[in-house]
Design an enzyme around this catalytic site. Sequence first.
Site, PDB file in Angstrom:
ATOM      1  N   THR A 245      33.669  31.510  32.293  1.00  0.00           N
ATOM      2  CA  THR A 245      32.796  31.169  33.418  1.00  0.00           C
ATOM      3  C   THR A 245      32.474  32.388  34.291  1.00  0.00           C
ATOM      4  O   THR A 245      31.865  32.238  35.344  1.00  0.00           O
ATOM      5  CB  THR A 245      33.424  30.062  34.295  1.00  0.00           C
ATOM      6  OG1 THR A 245      34.825  30.299  34.391  1.00  0.00           O
ATOM      7  CG2 THR A 245      33.189  28.703  33.717  1.00  0.00           C
ATOM      8  N   LYS A 247      34.725  35.023  35.405  1.00  0.00           N
ATOM      9  CA  LYS A 247      35.718  35.550  36.352  1.00  0.00           C
ATOM     10  C   LYS A 247      35.845  37.072  36.197  1.00  0.00           C
ATOM     11  O   LYS A 247      35.765  37.809  37.171  1.00  0.00           O
ATOM     12  CB  LYS A 247      37.082  34.874  36.124  1.00  0.00           C
ATOM     13  CG  LYS A 247      37.021  33.372  36.326  1.00  0.00           C
ATOM     14  CD  LYS A 247      38.337  32.700  36.106  1.00  0.00           C
ATOM     15  CE  LYS A 247      38.769  32.691  34.662  1.00  0.00           C
ATOM     16  NZ  LYS A 247      37.944  31.882  33.776  1.00  0.00           N
ATOM     17  N   GLU A 466      27.543   9.052   9.125  1.00  0.00           N
ATOM     18  CA  GLU A 466      26.742   9.616  10.227  1.00  0.00           C
ATOM     19  C   GLU A 466      25.710   8.604  10.729  1.00  0.00           C
ATOM     20  O   GLU A 466      25.441   8.519  11.927  1.00  0.00           O
ATOM     21  CB  GLU A 466      26.042  10.914   9.790  1.00  0.00           C
ATOM     22  CG  GLU A 466      26.976  12.056   9.433  1.00  0.00           C
ATOM     23  CD  GLU A 466      28.058  12.300  10.468  1.00  0.00           C
ATOM     24  OE1 GLU A 466      27.843  12.061  11.666  1.00  0.00           O
ATOM     25  OE2 GLU A 466      29.159  12.722  10.064  1.00  0.00           O
TER      26      GLU A 466
HETATM   27  P1  ATP Z   1      38.461  34.041  30.520  1.00  0.00           P
HETATM   28  O1  ATP Z   1      39.065  33.101  31.497  1.00  0.00           O
HETATM   29  O2  ATP Z   1      38.491  33.496  29.136  1.00  0.00           O
HETATM   30  O3  ATP Z   1      38.961  35.438  30.624  1.00  0.00           O
HETATM   31  P2  ATP Z   1      36.194  34.720  32.097  1.00  0.00           P
HETATM   32  O4  ATP Z   1      35.910  33.639  33.074  1.00  0.00           O
HETATM   33  O5  ATP Z   1      36.906  35.917  32.601  1.00  0.00           O
HETATM   34  O6  ATP Z   1      36.909  34.102  30.833  1.00  0.00           O
HETATM   35  P3  ATP Z   1      34.122  36.515  31.474  1.00  0.00           P
HETATM   36  O7  ATP Z   1      34.901  37.455  30.631  1.00  0.00           O
HETATM   37  O8  ATP Z   1      33.831  36.938  32.865  1.00  0.00           O
HETATM   38  O9  ATP Z   1      34.813  35.114  31.448  1.00  0.00           O
HETATM   39  O10 ATP Z   1      32.750  36.153  30.780  1.00  0.00           O
HETATM   40  C1  ATP Z   1      32.486  36.425  29.430  1.00  0.00           C
HETATM   41  C2  ATP Z   1      31.051  36.766  29.253  1.00  0.00           C
HETATM   42  O11 ATP Z   1      30.231  35.634  29.546  1.00  0.00           O
HETATM   43  C3  ATP Z   1      30.574  37.840  30.181  1.00  0.00           C
HETATM   44  O12 ATP Z   1      30.776  39.111  29.640  1.00  0.00           O
HETATM   45  C4  ATP Z   1      29.106  37.532  30.341  1.00  0.00           C
HETATM   46  O13 ATP Z   1      28.378  38.109  29.289  1.00  0.00           O
HETATM   47  C5  ATP Z   1      29.036  36.030  30.179  1.00  0.00           C
HETATM   48  N1  ATP Z   1      28.964  35.345  31.480  1.00  0.00           N
HETATM   49  C6  ATP Z   1      29.870  34.481  31.969  1.00  0.00           C
HETATM   50  N2  ATP Z   1      29.467  34.022  33.181  1.00  0.00           N
HETATM   51  C7  ATP Z   1      28.314  34.633  33.450  1.00  0.00           C
HETATM   52  C8  ATP Z   1      27.406  34.588  34.564  1.00  0.00           C
HETATM   53  N3  ATP Z   1      27.637  33.820  35.612  1.00  0.00           N
HETATM   54  N4  ATP Z   1      26.313  35.360  34.508  1.00  0.00           N
HETATM   55  C9  ATP Z   1      26.062  36.131  33.444  1.00  0.00           C
HETATM   56  N5  ATP Z   1      26.864  36.223  32.372  1.00  0.00           N
HETATM   57  C10 ATP Z   1      27.980  35.484  32.364  1.00  0.00           C
END
Ligand code: ATP
Length: 663
Positions: A245, A247, A466
């Site tokens: 999402t 983070k 299905e």
């Molecule tokens: P995890 O909890 O699994 O570590 P995370 O929340 O840290 O996941 P990210 O690593 O920040 O997730 O997101 C993965 C990828 O998804 C990012 O590199 C980006 O390409 C895309 N992404 C996620 N959210 C966004 C957003 N709000 N805007 C643009 N791209 C996004």
Amino acid sequence: MNGENKNQAGKDQPQPSRRGWRSWWMLYLLMLGILLIPSFFSGTDAREISWQQFEENILPKNAVEKIVIVNNETAEVYIKKEFAKDPRFKDVFTKSVGNAVNQGPHYAITIGSAEAFERKLEEAQKNIPLSQKIDVTYIKRKNWSWDIFSWLLPLIVLFVIWNFVLRRSTSIGGGANSNIFNFGKSGATLVEKEKSNVTFDDVAGLEEAKTEIKEIVDFLKNPDTYTRLGAKIPKGVILVGPPGTGKTLLAKAIAGEAQVPFFSISGSEFVEMFVGVGASRVRDLFDRAKEKAPCIIFIDEIDAIGRSRGKGAFLSGANDERESTLNQLLTEMDGFSTNSGVIVLAATNRADMLDAALLRPGRFDRHIYLELPNQSEREAIFKVHLRPIKTEQDIDVRFLVAQTPGFSGADIANICNEAALMAARKKKSKVERQDFLDAIDRVVAGLEKKSKIISPEEKKIIAYHEAGHAVTSWLLTSVDPLAKVSIIPRGKSLGAAWYLPEEKQLRSKKAFAEHLCATLGGRAAEEIIFGDVSSGALDDLEKATKEAYTMVAYYGFDELIGNTSFYDSTGQHDTSIQKPYSEATGRIIDEQVRKLISSAYNDTKSLLEKNKNGLIQIAGLLLQKEVIYKEDIEKVLGKRTEAKTGEWASSAKIIPAAFLGNE
Ligand code: ATP
């Protein structure tokens, strides 16, 4: 930024650690050199000859002064000094280096044994008077440097292996401490502003989270604005949300936007197999951060160290190391004063697992919850990820958004990339709408496996299964709208019905019950048509059972269990063996779940019996076309009655009801 800072590569400390390693290797080589060089120079200038050469050319000249037998291995021959000018011996009297006079030995003979050599010498001198016989002495010569070397070599080898093992163990799992002397040091990466190219513009949606985060960056840049009024700068901010999402992306954007140093480390990098290392790394990280204050520390996947103390110890084995690391983190967060200018940012998708002490105000004062993006947020995310992609002119982003309810930002990024890869594979100059649709299918259900061999009988069973899902979900108004039905194998499934969940926050008891029926529709159709059932309904049965348990034990939908919920939002029951209800209640829950599923199954069967013609027609269409869409079903069953608002909602991603083959 500090001018003498050596972190031009964006990392703190990598240079010193590599240099450290180099100097240790230099030290090894130097030690070896010191040990080997003396033995190199201790060699004599004696010329190596054989016994025959000695007997024929040297012995008859009466030129030998003495013979010294060294270590019972070599006979060293000394020539009398008066022969120094003799042209036959002149060259052996000159040293090879520096042209100095060689005092001897002048010749060396490798001997088998001292006895044999003496016997041969005796034989060769048998006609010579005793007084003129060559004097033979024995000595033992020790090579000290070699002796020391043979002592030290095993130690050096052990040391090198030890170093190597430690290096490996520290670098596995992303540990940045590649030097054993940095073992207790934190491997946090220091990101300088100009090194991070992610900005808030790259983070789509997440407006509330961005506002909060921007405020924190502002705290650090202009603390006076806040402290002037007596406000305290927060110490910690925790980002919580499902995977993908954004983070980590948000944290990277802070690194790009904040004009302050940004330390980034993953929770797992603290964890080491040696007790005490994690705590020492936490200490080191905070020491480094305090030196650079104002700054931000970002700990990704903080659940690796922040898990509740004592929780899960019984199942996973007590983990003293993790607990002491967490204790150190708690102490450090208490240790720096509120306005010291170090803010700890952490991310996790398991906030329920975190220790309560970590989450209390004064440590992580602010909790920012990120959720799966809604329609408009998905649109914004699509726009960000479509930026670098060459698409055809009329790509309708809203259409793509409608196809991706419940998708995370990471899923959307993945779809855009998959679509581009698919178009490239087909040698297209632009990415088309169909590429995006194929990419969505692929991301949701895996790769199409057209080559999978399926017998005509099996194909028929899959088609009816299905079709069963399609008919029930079409006729039950609270079930998600059906998008398409396919009997092309994909990933692990042999066929699937695809739904497009609507984005609502509540789901009624009726919606649950109807969804249960739609899930069982495949198996019911098999029984009606073939009088037998297959193993392909495994996925459906698993989902139905889980859903029935949530209905009975969590949502209070069952009359016997009543309005009671055994759901535990703290996640403590995940790891405990003990159930939150009595054995008697457990038995009732099991009984009610079975009843619920069996009554849903009977309802589904009677619904399908009533619409058997439609079922047969849809299965026929499937066998003919392999993939059928909403419009095809509409032609057979008529227009679908839409559910009333609020009746059905799901935040779940479109997961096709898959018909599983035996793997
Ligand atoms: P995890 O909890 O699994 O570590 P995370 O929340 O840290 O996941 P990210 O690593 O920040 O997730 O997101 C993965 C990828 O998804 C990012 O590199 C980006 O390409 C895309 N992404 C996620 N959210 C966004 C957003 N709000 N805007 C643009 N791209 C996004």
